[in-house]
Each structure stands twice: as C-alpha cells, then as structure tokens.
Design a protein around this motif. Structure first.
Motif, PDB file in Angstrom:
ATOM      1  N   GLY A  47      15.844   9.057 -19.985  1.00 41.63           N
ATOM      2  CA  GLY A  47      16.498   9.788 -21.066  1.00 41.63           C
ATOM      3  C   GLY A  47      17.888   9.253 -21.355  1.00 41.63           C
ATOM      4  N   LYS A  48      18.634   8.962 -20.305  1.00 40.51           N
ATOM      5  CA  LYS A  48      19.980   8.406 -20.489  1.00 40.51           C
ATOM      6  C   LYS A  48      19.913   7.013 -21.108  1.00 40.51           C
ATOM      7  CE  LYS A  48      21.967  11.069 -16.732  1.00 40.51           C
ATOM      8  NZ  LYS A  48      22.504  11.041 -15.374  1.00 40.51           N
ATOM      9  N   LEU A  49      18.957   6.212 -20.666  1.00 39.54           N
ATOM     10  CA  LEU A  49      18.793   4.871 -21.226  1.00 39.54           C
ATOM     11  C   LEU A  49      18.395   4.952 -22.700  1.00 39.54           C
ATOM     12  CD1 LEU A  49      18.774   1.829 -20.850  1.00 39.54           C
ATOM     13  CD2 LEU A  49      16.417   2.009 -20.039  1.00 39.54           C
ATOM     14  N   ASN A  50      17.516   5.891 -23.034  1.00 41.54           N
ATOM     15  CA  ASN A  50      17.100   6.073 -24.420  1.00 41.54           C
ATOM     16  C   ASN A  50      18.298   6.434 -25.295  1.00 41.54           C
ATOM     17  OD1 ASN A  50      15.304   6.184 -26.556  1.00 41.54           O
ATOM     18  ND2 ASN A  50      14.757   8.311 -26.182  1.00 41.54           N
ATOM     19  N   ALA A  51      19.143   7.326 -24.807  1.00 44.31           N
ATOM     20  CA  ALA A  51      20.350   7.692 -25.558  1.00 44.31           C
ATOM     21  C   ALA A  51      21.270   6.489 -25.732  1.00 44.31           C
ATOM     22  CB  ALA A  51      21.083   8.829 -24.845  1.00 44.31           C
ATOM     23  N   ALA A  52      21.389   5.671 -24.695  1.00 43.94           N
ATOM     24  CA  ALA A  52      22.237   4.475 -24.784  1.00 43.94           C
ATOM     25  C   ALA A  52      21.682   3.482 -25.800  1.00 43.94           C
ATOM     26  CB  ALA A  52      22.355   3.812 -23.409  1.00 43.94           C
ATOM     27  N   ILE A  53      20.365   3.322 -25.824  1.00 48.55           N
ATOM     28  CA  ILE A  53      19.739   2.418 -26.795  1.00 48.55           C
ATOM     29  C   ILE A  53      20.022   2.904 -28.212  1.00 48.55           C
ATOM     30  CG2 ILE A  53      17.509   1.651 -27.716  1.00 48.55           C
ATOM     31  CD1 ILE A  53      16.503   1.614 -24.777  1.00 48.55           C
ATOM     32  N   LYS A  54      19.849   4.200 -28.437  1.00 44.81           N
ATOM     33  CA  LYS A  54      20.110   4.753 -29.775  1.00 44.81           C
ATOM     34  C   LYS A  54      21.571   4.593 -30.154  1.00 44.81           C
ATOM     35  CE  LYS A  54      16.356   8.095 -29.812  1.00 44.81           C
ATOM     36  NZ  LYS A  54      15.993   9.520 -29.780  1.00 44.81           N
ATOM     37  N   MET A  55      22.456   4.848 -29.203  1.00 42.81           N
ATOM     38  CA  MET A  55      23.889   4.721 -29.483  1.00 42.81           C
ATOM     39  C   MET A  55      24.240   3.270 -29.804  1.00 42.81           C
ATOM     40  SD  MET A  55      26.558   6.488 -29.945  1.00 42.81           S
ATOM     41  CE  MET A  55      26.400   8.043 -29.119  1.00 42.81           C
ATOM     42  N   ASN A  56      23.618   2.337 -29.104  1.00 42.68           N
ATOM     43  CA  ASN A  56      23.844   0.911 -29.359  1.00 42.68           C
ATOM     44  C   ASN A  56      23.415   0.547 -30.780  1.00 42.68           C
ATOM     45  OD1 ASN A  56      24.544  -1.723 -28.840  1.00 42.68           O
ATOM     46  ND2 ASN A  56      22.713  -2.197 -27.666  1.00 42.68           N
ATOM     47  N   LEU A  60      16.351  -3.676 -23.147  1.00 40.58           N
ATOM     48  CA  LEU A  60      16.547  -2.280 -22.742  1.00 40.58           C
ATOM     49  C   LEU A  60      15.327  -1.432 -23.093  1.00 40.58           C
ATOM     50  CD1 LEU A  60      20.283  -1.591 -23.716  1.00 40.58           C
ATOM     51  CD2 LEU A  60      19.317  -1.913 -21.430  1.00 40.58           C
ATOM     52  N   GLU A  61      14.737  -1.703 -24.254  1.00 42.16           N
ATOM     53  CA  GLU A  61      13.540  -0.954 -24.646  1.00 42.16           C
ATOM     54  C   GLU A  61      12.381  -1.258 -23.704  1.00 42.16           C
ATOM     55  OE1 GLU A  61      13.016  -1.836 -28.793  1.00 42.16           O
ATOM     56  OE2 GLU A  61      14.730  -0.578 -29.353  1.00 42.16           O
ATOM     57  N   ASP A  62      12.277  -2.514 -23.256  1.00 38.17           N
ATOM     58  CA  ASP A  62      11.251  -2.872 -22.263  1.00 38.17           C
ATOM     59  C   ASP A  62      11.478  -2.096 -20.965  1.00 38.17           C
ATOM     60  OD1 ASP A  62      10.113  -4.637 -24.044  1.00 38.17           O
ATOM     61  OD2 ASP A  62      10.957  -6.442 -23.108  1.00 38.17           O
ATOM     62  N   GLU A  63      12.727  -2.027 -20.544  1.00 36.08           N
ATOM     63  CA  GLU A  63      13.045  -1.291 -19.315  1.00 36.08           C
ATOM     64  C   GLU A  63      12.755   0.201 -19.479  1.00 36.08           C
ATOM     65  OE1 GLU A  63      13.588  -2.592 -16.391  1.00 36.08           O
ATOM     66  OE2 GLU A  63      13.433  -4.542 -17.360  1.00 36.08           O
ATOM     67  N   LEU A  64      13.026   0.732 -20.666  1.00 40.06           N
ATOM     68  CA  LEU A  64      12.726   2.138 -20.938  1.00 40.06           C
ATOM     69  C   LEU A  64      11.225   2.385 -20.803  1.00 40.06           C
ATOM     70  CD1 LEU A  64      13.612   4.957 -21.868  1.00 40.06           C
ATOM     71  CD2 LEU A  64      13.367   4.157 -24.224  1.00 40.06           C
ATOM     72  N   ASN A  83      19.647  -8.226 -30.897  1.00 39.84           N
ATOM     73  CA  ASN A  83      18.336  -7.612 -30.785  1.00 39.84           C
ATOM     74  C   ASN A  83      17.674  -7.879 -29.448  1.00 39.84           C
ATOM     75  OD1 ASN A  83      18.214  -6.261 -33.174  1.00 39.84           O
ATOM     76  ND2 ASN A  83      17.096  -7.867 -34.277  1.00 39.84           N
ATOM     77  N   SER A  84      17.881  -9.066 -28.882  1.00 40.64           N
ATOM     78  CA  SER A  84      17.217  -9.395 -27.620  1.00 40.64           C
ATOM     79  C   SER A  84      17.705  -8.491 -26.495  1.00 40.64           C
ATOM     80  CB  SER A  84      17.425 -10.865 -27.275  1.00 40.64           C
ATOM     81  OG  SER A  84      18.803 -11.135 -27.125  1.00 40.64           O
ATOM     82  N   GLY A  85      18.992  -8.124 -26.504  1.00 37.95           N
ATOM     83  CA  GLY A  85      19.503  -7.204 -25.491  1.00 37.95           C
ATOM     84  C   GLY A  85      18.904  -5.823 -25.652  1.00 37.95           C
ATOM     85  N   SER A  86      18.800  -5.374 -26.899  1.00 38.08           N
ATOM     86  CA  SER A  86      18.203  -4.077 -27.188  1.00 38.08           C
ATOM     87  C   SER A  86      16.723  -4.087 -26.816  1.00 38.08           C
ATOM     88  CB  SER A  86      18.383  -3.742 -28.665  1.00 38.08           C
ATOM     89  OG  SER A  86      17.757  -2.526 -28.979  1.00 38.08           O
ATOM     90  N   LYS A  87      16.051  -5.184 -27.106  1.00 37.57           N
ATOM     91  CA  LYS A  87      14.627  -5.309 -26.770  1.00 37.57           C
ATOM     92  C   LYS A  87      14.434  -5.247 -25.259  1.00 37.57           C
ATOM     93  CE  LYS A  87      10.279  -6.267 -27.553  1.00 37.57           C
ATOM     94  NZ  LYS A  87       9.416  -5.118 -27.564  1.00 37.57           N
TER      95      LYS A  87
END
Length: 141
Positions: free
Chosen positions: A89-98, A16-20, A10-14
């Motif tokens: 947009g690409k980062l958002n797709a990567a987060i969802k895919m993760n 990425l969400e912060d960066e988004l 979760n911390s890695g995803s969090k």
C-alpha cells in the motif's frame, strides 16, 4: 532485472510497479499457505480425537502438539501477509505520487510557455490541468 535503469523516468516507475506486483503476489501466496496450514491443523485435531477415543494419550499429545504448531504457523503466515500488504500500500502511494510529481513538472513547464503567449484559452486549459493534478495530490496525501 539486471538491466533495469535507475533513472526516475518510466523505467524506474515500471520497476516499482513490478515490485508492487511481486509484493501483492507474495501476500496472496502467504494467505494460501495459511489456509493450507489451517487445514493441516484440523486434520491433526481429528487425529487427537481419534487417539483419545482409543485411549492412546501419548499419541493424542503428539497430534495436539502438531495442531498447535500448525495453528501458530497459520497465524504467522497471515501476520506476514498483512505486513507485506501494508508495504504494498505504501509503495502504491509512492508510485502514484511519483506520477503526480511528473505530471506537475510537465504542467509547470507548459504553463511557463503558455503564459509567454498570453493566449487566454491555452492558459485556462493549462490551469485546469494544474488544478486537477493538485486535487489528485490532495487525495493521495
């Protein structure tokens, strides 16, 4: 941010969400800056008209040059904002895919345990979850 974990949890995803969020915020700031610069361009154009009416061509040329510079800056801000939006947009797709990948792994583990019990009700529920995740994966790709 120095104590952020690099694990895939979760911390890695969090992170990425912060960066988004930061990317989207930066894109909006650039759009605002573009609008501000465009207003400055219009102000310079008005100064050009005023100087031309007064017969001061050298001053008009300076203001015209400033107006062109402001217009170019405005376009550059919008161009950069667009590029940042594309990355977001690409980062958002990567987060969802993760997230989908994590769900798929969890469901697969659950499926193995459920298949050992041979409980048809639990197998059906697990298969339904698996198919839902697959549908999400297809929608993202």
């Amino acid at each position: 941010p120095a104590n952020r974990s690099n694990s895939m949890g979760n911390s890695g995803s969090k992170g990425l969400e912060d960066e988004l969020f930061n990317l989207k915020f930066a894109a909006k700031q650039l759009v605002r800056e573009s609008k501000k610069t465009e207003k400055e361009m219009h102000t310079e154009k008005e100064k050009v008209k005023k100087a031309m009416m007064e017969g001061r061509t050298e001053i008009a040329q300076i203001h015209a040059s400033n107006a062109i510079m402001h217009k170019n800056n405005s376009v550059n801000y919008l161009r950069m904002s667009s590029r940042i939006d594309a990355v977001a947009g690409k980062l958002n797709a990567a987060i969802k895919m993760n997230k989908v990948t994590g769900s798929m792994a969890q469901i697969t583990k659950t499926m193995g345990k459920v298949l050992q019990t041979m409980d048809l009700g639990k197998i059906q529920l697990t298969m339904d979850k698996f198919e839902q995740v697959q549908a999400i994966t297809r929608a993202l790709s």
